[in-house]
Enzyme design. Sequence first.
Site, PDB file in Angstrom:
ATOM      1  CE1 TYR A  24      34.157  44.181  60.691  1.00  0.00           C
ATOM      2  CE2 TYR A  24      35.764  45.711  59.806  1.00  0.00           C
ATOM      3  CZ  TYR A  24      34.551  45.475  60.382  1.00  0.00           C
ATOM      4  OH  TYR A  24      33.716  46.537  60.674  1.00  0.00           O
ATOM      5  N   GLY A  25      36.875  41.475  55.853  1.00  0.00           N
ATOM      6  CA  GLY A  25      37.078  42.123  54.562  1.00  0.00           C
ATOM      7  C   GLY A  25      35.775  42.688  54.041  1.00  0.00           C
ATOM      8  CB  SER A  26      34.472  43.040  50.588  1.00  0.00           C
ATOM      9  OG  SER A  26      33.271  43.483  49.979  1.00  0.00           O
ATOM     10  CG  ASP A  81      36.656  31.243  47.490  1.00  0.00           C
ATOM     11  OD1 ASP A  81      35.891  31.221  48.471  1.00  0.00           O
ATOM     12  OD2 ASP A  81      36.296  31.543  46.342  1.00  0.00           O
ATOM     13  CG  HIS A 106      32.012  30.883  46.701  1.00  0.00           C
ATOM     14  ND1 HIS A 106      31.080  30.376  45.815  1.00  0.00           N
ATOM     15  CD2 HIS A 106      33.201  30.822  46.051  1.00  0.00           C
ATOM     16  CE1 HIS A 106      31.687  30.052  44.672  1.00  0.00           C
ATOM     17  NE2 HIS A 106      32.976  30.297  44.806  1.00  0.00           N
ATOM     18  N   GLY A 132      30.255  42.880  49.392  1.00  0.00           N
ATOM     19  CA  GLY A 132      29.988  43.255  50.770  1.00  0.00           C
ATOM     20  C   GLY A 132      29.602  44.703  50.963  1.00  0.00           C
ATOM     21  CD  GLU A 193      32.980  34.676  40.848  1.00  0.00           C
ATOM     22  OE1 GLU A 193      32.623  34.994  41.993  1.00  0.00           O
ATOM     23  OE2 GLU A 193      33.889  33.823  40.642  1.00  0.00           O
ATOM     24  CD  GLU A 229      27.999  56.523  26.909  1.00  0.00           C
ATOM     25  OE1 GLU A 229      27.188  55.811  26.278  1.00  0.00           O
ATOM     26  OE2 GLU A 229      28.346  57.653  26.554  1.00  0.00           O
ATOM     27  CB  SER A 250      18.481  55.821  20.389  1.00  0.00           C
ATOM     28  OG  SER A 250      19.630  55.110  19.955  1.00  0.00           O
TER      29      SER A 250
END
Length: 337
Positions: A24-26, A81, A106, A132, A193, A229, A250
Amino acid sequence: MKIYYDTEVSTDVLKGKKIAIIGYGSQGHAHANNLRDSGFDVIVGEIKGANWQKAEKAGFTVMTAAKASAQADIIMILTPDEFQADIYAKEIKPNIKKGAFIGFAHGFNIHFGQIVPSEDLNVFMVAPKGPGHLVRSEYLRGTGVPCLMAVYQDPSGMTKDVALAYAVGIGGGKAGIIETTFKDETETDLFGEQVVLCGGLTSLIIAAYETLVEAGYPPELAYFECLHEVKLIADLIYEGGISTMRYSISNTAQYGDLTRGPRVINDSVKAEMKKILNEIQSGQFAKEWILECRVGKPTFNALTKKGEEHPIEKVGEKLRAMMPWLKSSKLVDKSKA
């Protein structure tokens, strides 16, 4: 490449089935809550601790992964994992029902042979293309995050139907469910990643920040220009691709982009990217990471601590305190998942 949407998928195949979310993580909290809100029967497999308490607080029936596996018709493994192989061997494999469905977000452990399911199991993947917390927040907005879907084993002949219904249940059918393979998802995910989304981006930001500070510019200005930014540019690219971003900025910025960018990300960088891709394809990276985990993650922990102590983090903490709107719109709430 086939893409599926809500209107093409029936979720009837999930009716009457118990779905166990392991971890029950992300991702786990998002899948569990979205599936329940979609009307499905969900239980959570966890270890005693903070995530167990969060799941209980959210109203779920929580138990060990072993007990959850014994009860479930569909098991979705959403732990990190590096823990999945042990959890599968010790808690899931001895208890899973014959002919059950087992899912992953995954393909790492299946593709690199850390988990080898028995031939009677139906094995699929539903991989949301977002963290998640975004999977949950987009679902609550009535939209969704695109998902990758793949089938690895299909003794029942129904695995693809179950995978598609599951993806719809977490909101993926509103954005699109893209059919792929475990191999392609795993290798492209690791590559993205490492060279762009996490490794490449953070290394580029830190190198640029250090260059400005070492040249005598205020750290605060370096933070704004090299880190803060990034979101503005990433949002434009996310919305309409690189051309839309270039249309919005710009002419001066675009000229600098077109003429100086290739000097930073040049042929030598691309050559290194090819080496990294080869390490992923050959399994070298997977072996390295698995060994790192087995010996207690010394390199992982040392580099993480070094990153947390970098001056850019201290400057950023001070500057983010000046931006109260970040708290009201944050994606990550550590008290929930």
